[in-house]
Design an enzyme around this catalytic site. Structure first.
Site, PDB file in Angstrom:
ATOM      1  N   GLY C  50     -41.416  65.297 -63.350  1.00  0.00           N
ATOM      2  CA  GLY C  50     -40.346  64.345 -63.047  1.00  0.00           C
ATOM      3  C   GLY C  50     -40.006  63.359 -64.134  1.00  0.00           C
ATOM      4  O   GLY C  50     -39.512  62.261 -63.848  1.00  0.00           O
ATOM      5  N   SER C  78     -46.398  68.987 -64.324  1.00  0.00           N
ATOM      6  CA  SER C  78     -45.334  69.522 -63.473  1.00  0.00           C
ATOM      7  C   SER C  78     -45.908  69.992 -62.146  1.00  0.00           C
ATOM      8  O   SER C  78     -46.979  70.621 -62.113  1.00  0.00           O
ATOM      9  CB  SER C  78     -44.677  70.702 -64.185  1.00  0.00           C
ATOM     10  OG  SER C  78     -43.930  71.449 -63.261  1.00  0.00           O
ATOM     11  N   HIS C  99     -39.665  77.633 -65.993  1.00  0.00           N
ATOM     12  CA  HIS C  99     -39.004  77.570 -64.692  1.00  0.00           C
ATOM     13  C   HIS C  99     -37.781  76.680 -64.811  1.00  0.00           C
ATOM     14  O   HIS C  99     -37.856  75.585 -65.371  1.00  0.00           O
ATOM     15  CB  HIS C  99     -39.956  76.994 -63.645  1.00  0.00           C
ATOM     16  CG  HIS C  99     -39.307  76.740 -62.312  1.00  0.00           C
ATOM     17  ND1 HIS C  99     -38.551  77.694 -61.665  1.00  0.00           N
ATOM     18  CD2 HIS C  99     -39.287  75.644 -61.508  1.00  0.00           C
ATOM     19  CE1 HIS C  99     -38.101  77.194 -60.520  1.00  0.00           C
ATOM     20  NE2 HIS C  99     -38.525  75.961 -60.407  1.00  0.00           N
ATOM     21  N   HIS C 101     -33.742  75.653 -62.711  1.00  0.00           N
ATOM     22  CA  HIS C 101     -32.802  75.857 -61.602  1.00  0.00           C
ATOM     23  C   HIS C 101     -31.434  76.200 -62.177  1.00  0.00           C
ATOM     24  O   HIS C 101     -30.415  75.707 -61.701  1.00  0.00           O
ATOM     25  CB  HIS C 101     -32.749  74.624 -60.702  1.00  0.00           C
ATOM     26  CG  HIS C 101     -33.934  74.479 -59.799  1.00  0.00           C
ATOM     27  ND1 HIS C 101     -33.845  74.016 -58.508  1.00  0.00           N
ATOM     28  CD2 HIS C 101     -35.237  74.766 -59.991  1.00  0.00           C
ATOM     29  CE1 HIS C 101     -35.056  73.998 -57.963  1.00  0.00           C
ATOM     30  NE2 HIS C 101     -35.915  74.436 -58.836  1.00  0.00           N
ATOM     31  N   ASP C 124     -30.792  94.709 -73.036  1.00  0.00           N
ATOM     32  CA  ASP C 124     -31.403  94.242 -74.289  1.00  0.00           C
ATOM     33  C   ASP C 124     -32.666  93.423 -74.031  1.00  0.00           C
ATOM     34  O   ASP C 124     -33.543  93.341 -74.887  1.00  0.00           O
ATOM     35  CB  ASP C 124     -30.402  93.375 -75.081  1.00  0.00           C
ATOM     36  CG  ASP C 124     -29.383  94.208 -75.838  1.00  0.00           C
ATOM     37  OD1 ASP C 124     -29.672  95.373 -76.146  1.00  0.00           O
ATOM     38  OD2 ASP C 124     -28.293  93.671 -76.134  1.00  0.00           O
ATOM     39  N   HIS C 175     -35.109  80.009 -54.066  1.00  0.00           N
ATOM     40  CA  HIS C 175     -35.584  78.978 -54.985  1.00  0.00           C
ATOM     41  C   HIS C 175     -34.887  79.118 -56.347  1.00  0.00           C
ATOM     42  O   HIS C 175     -33.856  78.495 -56.561  1.00  0.00           O
ATOM     43  CB  HIS C 175     -37.110  79.074 -55.082  1.00  0.00           C
ATOM     44  CG  HIS C 175     -37.750  77.974 -55.852  1.00  0.00           C
ATOM     45  ND1 HIS C 175     -39.081  77.653 -55.742  1.00  0.00           N
ATOM     46  CD2 HIS C 175     -37.254  77.133 -56.779  1.00  0.00           C
ATOM     47  CE1 HIS C 175     -39.369  76.641 -56.540  1.00  0.00           C
ATOM     48  NE2 HIS C 175     -38.277  76.318 -57.174  1.00  0.00           N
ATOM     49  N   TYR C 233     -33.716  96.548 -84.211  1.00  0.00           N
ATOM     50  CA  TYR C 233     -32.867  95.356 -84.229  1.00  0.00           C
ATOM     51  C   TYR C 233     -33.633  94.235 -84.915  1.00  0.00           C
ATOM     52  O   TYR C 233     -34.840  94.095 -84.717  1.00  0.00           O
ATOM     53  CB  TYR C 233     -32.522  94.963 -82.801  1.00  0.00           C
ATOM     54  CG  TYR C 233     -31.639  93.743 -82.670  1.00  0.00           C
ATOM     55  CD1 TYR C 233     -30.255  93.874 -82.596  1.00  0.00           C
ATOM     56  CD2 TYR C 233     -32.194  92.469 -82.615  1.00  0.00           C
ATOM     57  CE1 TYR C 233     -29.450  92.760 -82.466  1.00  0.00           C
ATOM     58  CE2 TYR C 233     -31.384  91.347 -82.491  1.00  0.00           C
ATOM     59  CZ  TYR C 233     -30.013  91.496 -82.422  1.00  0.00           C
ATOM     60  OH  TYR C 233     -29.212  90.390 -82.288  1.00  0.00           O
TER      61      TYR C 233
END
Lengths: 236, 236, 236, 236
Positions: C50, C78, C99, C101, C124, C175, C233
């Site tokens: 936070g 976290s 992680h 959102h 890819d 989530h 690549y």
């Protein structure tokens, strides 16, 4: 005020208003144009055709008479000038016209649909639907295309009995939006609002496929809160 | 603390919170407004009406009493002040109100739909659906429009038995969102989250047209992970 | 290398990777978190809970052991740490977990759908569908929620027989996304790609509601052009 | 002009055009590539493979002959070079090729649909539909994939009898867009326009699910207003 001073001030406003278009993300590349008219002085100032917003200078703004005839040596005016001229001839109360290919307004123009008044964001600026013109005929397109584009906008407002002061914008079928106002800044702001409400209206229909326009009394309230003699929004 | 110091600090927070709105792309032009209340001192501070975010200064913030009567000479308060006043009267635990026309929240308001709790992003801030008010009647709109807007928000929370501390925001039918919080910063953050979950919810339904809200136990878990006496998110 | 130097370098990478999240517009406010593991040294470094990205400093990164027990006095880790720990325990080849959102990945997670491989942009980076977990049960959510979130991700990869090295990301039902990689930078890049392909996949279905995934041979070609011993690549 | 000077100028243009891709938000990470050909000098200059736009330097641009054989020691060329070479061999009038994974063009490529000409924004740059290739076969993908990608683009233009000068772009099925032009800057601008019209076309169909392309006479008017001997847009 001398004519020279007046032209300089018009160029300054038109230049600033043109630069506001890419800043507001309403245009890409060299798309879009803003003009201003001064009917008493018999002058129109407009963006030059196809010039980059990064290199464009204030002095590049093109000065014409009320028929769109160029008065100064210099750059060629926007190819859409004749549309602006038609709008100035028919809509006596406006002093500036803006044309963009802003993506959400274009979506509705390409879809050939007028934008319904789905909320107060719309009503604050546009007193009712933002109309969409009919499609131009082959004859209109191949003869005097830009002039005919202006004429079909005027025809749309006449036939639908819409007051261009109360609905300061339109969608040209298969093409894109034109907006107008008392000043170049106001005309640009109307383009900003038009694109925003176009985006909102599209998604509103996705969220609710049987959505109805807001009632007339709410449209009245919001429009006249900001416009006309009983307006009480803002500091004036 | 002297009243002067207190007012200055309120103006500073309200000014900063208002400037946060265009920075978070929640408003265009002069749209939107933030206020803060201090019930003990009998003061509300709110954004002036129709002023540009580019030129607005801290001293332009308008100070009123708890009924919205302006206490200092200066600018006119936001035309939405009466809505803020109604919310402060009914929702005793809130100290700040924010109003925007952020595009995704407006889409749901125009669609006339409450936003279902489709995920934990929603649940972290809003403990259940974000409600949408009923449409205001013609009488309500033409009499004391902004006050009635506040009243219909309060009515919505009362009728649906929603706690405004647990669901710090609402959609006003055909208009747009209001959010609130303990501080102007928190109220603005709730506007940011509201617009984000509005966008997510719309696209969630596009990806799965029979999607269901998350179960109550997941809503509980995420909301109470961040709120209340057993919260364990953050550093406090 | 001394343990102090090693921790400092981990903190530097984890700090930089966390700051990359708001820069890539994958998170708002204090959302999101990145961690890195060093199995030999028995250390995990993760974002504090936070904390604002604007004020967060490198030294605020939290150091834990391989079970997520905090080793230094300082900030709380976290709240999603336990999920990271579960992923590190099960997926031996990964060194970093992210992680977010991010809005488009969340849309699919909320819709409860895996993302089909509709094109080479997907192939890819992700060798096949990006899976979506089942919904957690009430018992799982109310007991050890974050740990169970990790367990359901691992279960998903086991049951679907997906190699987490070949599909470095997942959607947790209701989530949002988790991604991983060999380094924090790679794990963040996988979050960037995941959000992009989520957005593309949604609109692909809008443009063609009977679209099919790309054939296996094209998926093979693009994935192995960038990954594995025959990759060609890039410069290495 | 010496060969050294010519190569330096090509590198300068190709470098600038490559940097324009992330600036126009057409690529993420290391995606995308621009090349330029000089047929008389027998040279192609192209972006190196998998290099970050943040660290890439002008001297990193790779110089090859007309068959794509690298002429200077240094970095490996873009893995898509063979596609560029095929386009240069077949489309004699083009001097630059651009490949991106810009999201809206990719959506149509993944959907496997050509983009209809729904408006004048499209017609200003693309004289008719932007075609989508057929899907490559397993044999084509596993043999000389990048070369076959070029061949299927050429096949598409031949079979549909489309002039690559009049439609300077294509969608490769399940993959993404290629555009081209007389100069690297023009080819990049065509990529910008292609992504914009792809986004507009998708939303146009959302707003009106029975929308029709614009009539041929409007397509003619807008394309030839900007292109060919009777063009009157711009300053030249």
């Amino acid at each position: 005020m001398t004519n020279k001073l007046l032209v300089d001030e018009m160029k300054e406003r038109v230049f600033a208003a043109n630069l506001a278009l890419p800043k507001a993300e309403l245009v890409k590349l060299t798309w879009g144009n803003v003009s201003e008219i001064n009917r008493e002085a018999g002058l129109i100032v407009i963006k030059p055709s196809g010039v980059s917003y990064q290199t464009m200078q204030m002095k590049d703004m093109v000065v014409t008479d009320l028929n769109g005839e160029v008065l100064e040596k210099g750059m060629k005016p926007s190819s859409d000038l004749a549309t602006h001229v038609e709008l100035y001839k028919a809509f006596k109360e406006i002093n500036s016209v803006v044309h963009t290919h802003s993506k959400h307004a274009v979506m509705w123009a390409q879809a050939g649909r007028e934008i319904p008044a789905y909320g107060t964001t719309h009503a604050d600026t546009f007193y009712g639907v933002v109309p969409c013109t009919r499609q131009l005929s082959s004859e209109e397109v191949t003869s005097a295309y830009e002039e005919e584009t202006g004429k079909v906008i005027v025809e749309t407002f006449n036939e639908k009995k819409i007051d261009p002061s109360a609905v300061p914008g339109v969608l040209v079928y298969g093409h894109g939006p034109f907006t107008w106002g008392k000043t170049p800044q106001q005309a640009v702001e109307n383009s900003i609002v038009l694109d925003e409400i176009a985006e909102m209206a599209c998604a509103t229909e996705v969220v609710n496929d049987s959505v109805m326009p807001i009632p007339q009394y709410l449209l009245d309230k919001h429009f006249f809160r900001k416009h006309g003699k009983n307006a009480y929004y803002g500091q004036s």
